[in-house]
Design an enzyme around this catalytic site. Structure first.
Site: not given
Ligand code: OXD
Ligand code: MN
Length: 595
Positions: A81, A209, A218, A238, A260-266, A287, A378, A503-504
């Site tokens: 972005r 992109y 977005k 978000h 962004s990129a702080c683990g939302k998907t995980n 997201d 991605r 996971g913890d």
């Protein structure tokens, strides 16, 4: 062929007069050789994919191991972005606020019209009708994206409900978001990602992109979405949405905002640790959340998307086994590295193969000093691939949210978890969210980059008004979600993370769920409600004594004094439009801390 209006729809796709008129105008402006009306069918996907392969836009991956998976490289000058090229074009600068780039709409339109004129000569213009949200939901919006990129068409087909379903939802007179994407020469100097909230319009030029060209994500779902939400009484956020199922079958829905990129998907796809037998996480979205007060006084959320456009590096069978399953088929990979067997690889996937082709098409070996995959490479995968997809993900009513979690990336100050005393206190915590600069990031160590509610790059209007809207929505909720703040990133004096994460995080999530159901007692502190002694279950966590968590939860008055002083910057920036309630919250905290 010189396209004319008559060359337009020999199709019965839509009779929406306004849509037809606008599409005809864009065709006349961009002068494509052909117009393709996307219907969203499998046959269309097969045809467009084959064409994209012939044209070198997509490379087939090993179809035996990864059926339906393809590889794409974006132009190396457009891989993320571009906030400095992203504009909110409201009539006045004050409406966009100090956190957005702004340009007067007529000036931006003139610039973009000049760029788009004849910009699709010899190319195909694709008409992509799409839905953000499940069909039939009161929250769902219709968008139409016009693009000359088959990569965009195939990606939008994954990320949205695309084709006939959208024309049906639109009807003959419904509202829709106009989106125009012109690839042009991908010239970064003329790259513009422009939003015109008053016209419900997005235009992206010289881009390829995903985040800059998949205009439903977005651009619509957050920037225009937040603006529409402010007018219509809902929230575009978000945030991931997850269902937490207990062994007794109780399902609690949680929404969470991390930068962004702080683990939302995980987090949205988490597998609970061994000790949490019978617990299950169900993904509604990873997201974006659109949330609206329901008739019963609760807050209901839908995920407007239909797929995951996730960061590949760092994703592996340990950090996110669910994502690894999800991306094993029907996935478009962009800017990752390629193996000689036509498999994909990225940093953090596992041991690197002996030889690779990197994201720019160059030979790469483990001794190379460059990254094989771009750090923002991605995967784009359908949500139906997710083995943990919540059965409610397509429910037009959405899911009732019991907890909202805000998460910062703070090396100091913030405990692993705390609960706000009430809605206004929670909005204050969300508003002050941010990341602390470490030596690895540009900036001064210890400085905090604020990213309020993870919306800094995505809020389509003045952020002070946005916080005011949050406070207003709270007033409409007889049963508001409880609000929490988490920080997985607190470090000790030696620079080591004080919480194991991944996971913890289930251990913290269980406390959050228990708080929502009145089961965890908690402890009232100056900051908010914190878990009481031993309330976070650490059973089975090796080499992790309770004292370490106590340390990670400690309230350091000096750090808070510094934090409260630093918060002044955001208050000053947003000025008179910062709701006074948030100032009161800061003062209350100051006095609770005895500062
Ligand atoms: C982001 C994304 O940048 O989701 O936040 O792509
Ligand atoms: Mn995001």
């Amino acid at each position: 062929m010189e396209p004319t209006h008559a060359a337009l729809p020999k199709t019965t796709a839509t009779r929406h007069a306004e849509a037809l008129k606008w599409i005809a105008e864009i065709v006349a402006l961009c002068t494509p050789a052909q117009v393709h009306w996307c219907d969203g069918s499998e046959a269309e996907k097969t045809r467009l994919t084959a064409q994209a392969v012939t044209d070198g836009v997509l490379l087939p991956l090993d179809q035996e191991r990864m059926p339906g998976c393809y590889y794409h490289r974006s132009n190396p000058n457009d891989v993320a972005r571009v906030e400095d090229r992203t504009f909110i074009c409201t009539p006045t600068k004050a409406e966009a606020g100090p956190t957005n780039h702004w340009m007067e709409p007529a000036t931006m339109y003139a610039k973009l019209r000049a760029l788009a004129a004849g910009g699709m000569r010899g190319r195909t213009l694709y008409v992509i009708p799409y839905l953000m949200g499940p069909p039939g939901s009161p929250l769902t919006k219709v968008g139409i994206e016009l693009t000359d990129s088959p990569y965009v068409v195939l990606s939008m087909r994954v990320m949205t409900r695309m084709g006939r379903v959208a024309w049906a939802e639109l009807g003959d007179t419904g509202a829709f978001t106009r989106g125009l994407h012109c690839t042009l020469a991908i010239d970064p100097a003329e790259r513009w990602i422009a939003h015109f909230p008053q016209d419900n319009t997005i235009i992206s030029t010289n881009s390829n992109y995903g985040g800059n060209v998949l205009l439903g994500k977005k651009c619509l779902a957050l920037r225009l979405g937040s603006w529409l939400g402010n007018r219509e009484g809902w929230l575009a956020e978000h945030m991931l949405i997850m269902g937490v199922e207990s062994p007794s079958g109780e399902k609690t829905f949680v929404a969470a905002a991390f930068p962004s990129a702080c683990g939302k998907t995980n987090f949205a796809m988490m597998i609970p640790p061994e000790q949490y037998k019978g617990w299950k996480i169900w993904t509604v979205g990873d997201d974006i959340a659109w949330m609206k007060p329901g008739a019963d006084g609760r807050l209901y959320a839908i995920n407007p998307e239909n797929g995951y456009f996730g960061v590949a590096p760092g994703t592996n069978v340990t950090t996110n086994p669910t994502a690894m399953d999800t991306i094993a088929k029907d996935t478009i990979y962009t800017n990752v590295a390629l193996t000689p067997e036509r498999d994909v690889w990225w940093e953090g996937k596992g041991a690197p193969p002996a030889a690779l082709t990197d994201w720019q098409g160059q030979p790469w070996t483990p001794s190379s000093t460059t990254k094989a995959a771009h750090p923002n490479s991605r995967f784009c995968a359908p949500m139906t691939n997710n083995p943990g997809l919540a059965s409610e993900a397509n429910d037009p009513q959405g899911v009732p949210i019991s907890a909202i979690i805000f998460g910062g990336r703070r090396a100091t100050t913030f405990p692993v978890v705390m609960q706000a005393f009430n809605w206004a206190h929670g909005v204050y915590l969300g508003a002050m969210m941010g990341s602390e600069m470490t030596a690895a990031a540009a900036g001064t160590v210890g400085q905090v980059r604020r990213d309020p509610m993870a919306m800094l790059p995505f809020c389509g209007y003045h952020m002070g008004d946005y916080f005011g809207h949050w406070l207003d929505v709270g007033k409409k909720l007889a049963h508001p979600p409880r609000i929490f703040h988490v920080n997985w990133f607190r470090k000790d004096a030696a620079g080591k993370f004080m919480w194991p994460g991944f996971g913890d995080n289930m251990r913290v999530l269980k406390w959050i769920v228990d708080r929502c159901h009145g089961r965890a007692i908690g402890e009232e502190t100056a900051l908010g409600w914190l878990p009481g002694p031993q309330e976070i279950d650490l059973a089975g966590l090796k080499d992790y004594p309770h004292e370490r968590l106590d340390q990670a939860q400690r309230i350091d008055h000096q750090e808070w004094e510094r934090e409260l002083a630093m918060q002044e910057e955001l208050f000053t920036l947003l000025g008179a439009r910062m709701p006074k309630e948030l100032g009161y919250e800061r003062e209350l905290l100051r006095s609770r801390l005895g500062l």
